[in-house]
Write an enzyme that holds these catalytic residues in place. Structure first.
Site, PDB file in Angstrom:
ATOM      1  NE  ARG A   1     -15.745  42.378 -50.559  1.00 55.50           N
ATOM      2  CZ  ARG A   1     -16.280  41.982 -49.331  1.00 55.50           C
ATOM      3  NH1 ARG A   1     -15.600  42.269 -48.250  1.00 55.50           N
ATOM      4  NH2 ARG A   1     -17.014  41.432 -49.888  1.00 55.50           N
TER       5      ARG A   1
ATOM      6  CD  GLU B   1     -22.661  42.222 -47.293  1.00 55.43           C
ATOM      7  OE1 GLU B   1     -21.384  42.031 -46.621  1.00 55.43           O
ATOM      8  OE2 GLU B   1     -23.775  40.585 -47.339  1.00 55.43           O
TER       9      GLU B   1
ATOM     10  CB  THR C   1     -16.191  40.797 -44.539  1.00 53.75           C
ATOM     11  OG1 THR C   1     -16.615  40.663 -46.140  1.00 53.75           O
ATOM     12  CG2 THR C   1     -14.760  40.400 -44.904  1.00 53.75           C
TER      13      THR C   1
ATOM     14  CE  LYS D   1     -21.106  35.705 -48.096  1.00 54.47           C
ATOM     15  NZ  LYS D   1     -20.643  36.379 -47.646  1.00 54.47           N
TER      16      LYS D   1
ATOM     17  N   GLY E   1     -20.135  36.309 -57.961  1.00 50.51           N
ATOM     18  CA  GLY E   1     -20.253  36.485 -59.242  1.00 50.51           C
ATOM     19  C   GLY E   1     -21.887  36.201 -59.984  1.00 50.51           C
TER      20      GLY E   1
ATOM     21  N   GLY F   1     -22.206  41.523 -55.239  1.00 48.99           N
ATOM     22  CA  GLY F   1     -21.364  42.497 -54.954  1.00 48.99           C
ATOM     23  C   GLY F   1     -20.860  43.400 -55.694  1.00 48.99           C
ATOM     24  CB  SER F   2     -17.509  44.103 -57.577  1.00 51.30           C
ATOM     25  OG  SER F   2     -17.114  41.970 -59.124  1.00 51.30           O
TER      26      SER F   2
END
Length: 225
Positions: free
Chosen positions: A31, A54, A83, A143, A173, A193-194
């Site tokens: 992202r 992705e 997204t 998901k 998370g 993710g992050s």
């Protein structure tokens, strides 16, 4: 005479996604990546063992980044968009070379559009009702989002009623050291993710994080290095 019961069609996974997921069930979420950096990060992930990447559509020029990663990676990698909020974006993802549509929700129009274009689809689901509707519409992966709120106990409960062939993929998370309880409960893989990628970090940092996740997965599975 017993009443006739219409059974759902057998689950049939997307062949390309199934092979990539079997090789490494970790989905990298880039992202905020830019087209100028996308290929470098994609290569770092692939070299660490990832086979699914992705680019969320709320990233800068996401279709250009998808195209750049697709060109940079071998054919066994799956590249797609995250997204994806509306079915109108599906054709653009395919035109950019994307193979996968990932969503935070389970909009039937998006799932059906993805399947009509021959793309794999991983809708976001938070309840069993959403999960079964998504499967009815052709979802390849469920998901489970947000994973930090659902937790392993929900994965275990879902796994009791969702066929073992259907991948359950918690997203949200997930870190290299908390995958074990989810796997024990019945999860098959994870969206990252992050904790894996934040905008502006170097490809070397992405590679380091990716290796930590791959190693964390091995440990959670009880595998030797």
């Amino acid at each position: 005479m017993q009443p006739h019961i219409n059974l759902p069609a057998p689950y049939a996974p997307h062949a390309g996604l199934d092979a990539a997921f079997s090789a490494c069930p970790l989905i990298a979420i880039l992202r905020g990546v830019t087209p100028a950096d996308a290929a470098e990060h994609g290569r770092a992930l692939y070299e660490a063992g990832f086979r699914i990447v992705e680019v969320p559509l709320n990233s800068p020029q996401p279709f250009d980044s998808i195209a750049a990663i697709r060109r940079a990676l071998p054919a066994d990698a799956i590249v797609g968009a995250g997204t994806v909020l509306h079915s109108s974006f599906v054709a653009q993802v395919k035109a950019a070379g994307g193979d996968l549509i990932v969503m935070p929700h389970s909009d039937a129009d998006v799932v059906r559009a993805a399947k009509a274009q021959g793309l794999a689809c991983a809708p976001g689901v938070a309840t069993p009702n959403e999960a079964f509707i998504a499967l009815k519409n052709g979802a390849d992966v469920l998901k489970m989002f947000p994973a930090e709120q659902l937790g392993p106990h929900v994965v275990k409960a879902w796994r009791a009623v969702i066929a073992a062939a259907v991948p359950l993929v918690p997203v949200g998370g997930i870190s290299p050291d908390n995958m074990g309880p989810f796997l024990t409960a019945g999860a098959n893989g994870f969206g990252l993710g992050s904790a894996l990628y934040t905008p502006g970090q170097s490809a070397a940092v992405t590679a380091s994080h990716a290796k930590a996740f791959v190693n964390g997965l091995r440990i959670a599975r009880g595998e030797k290095k």
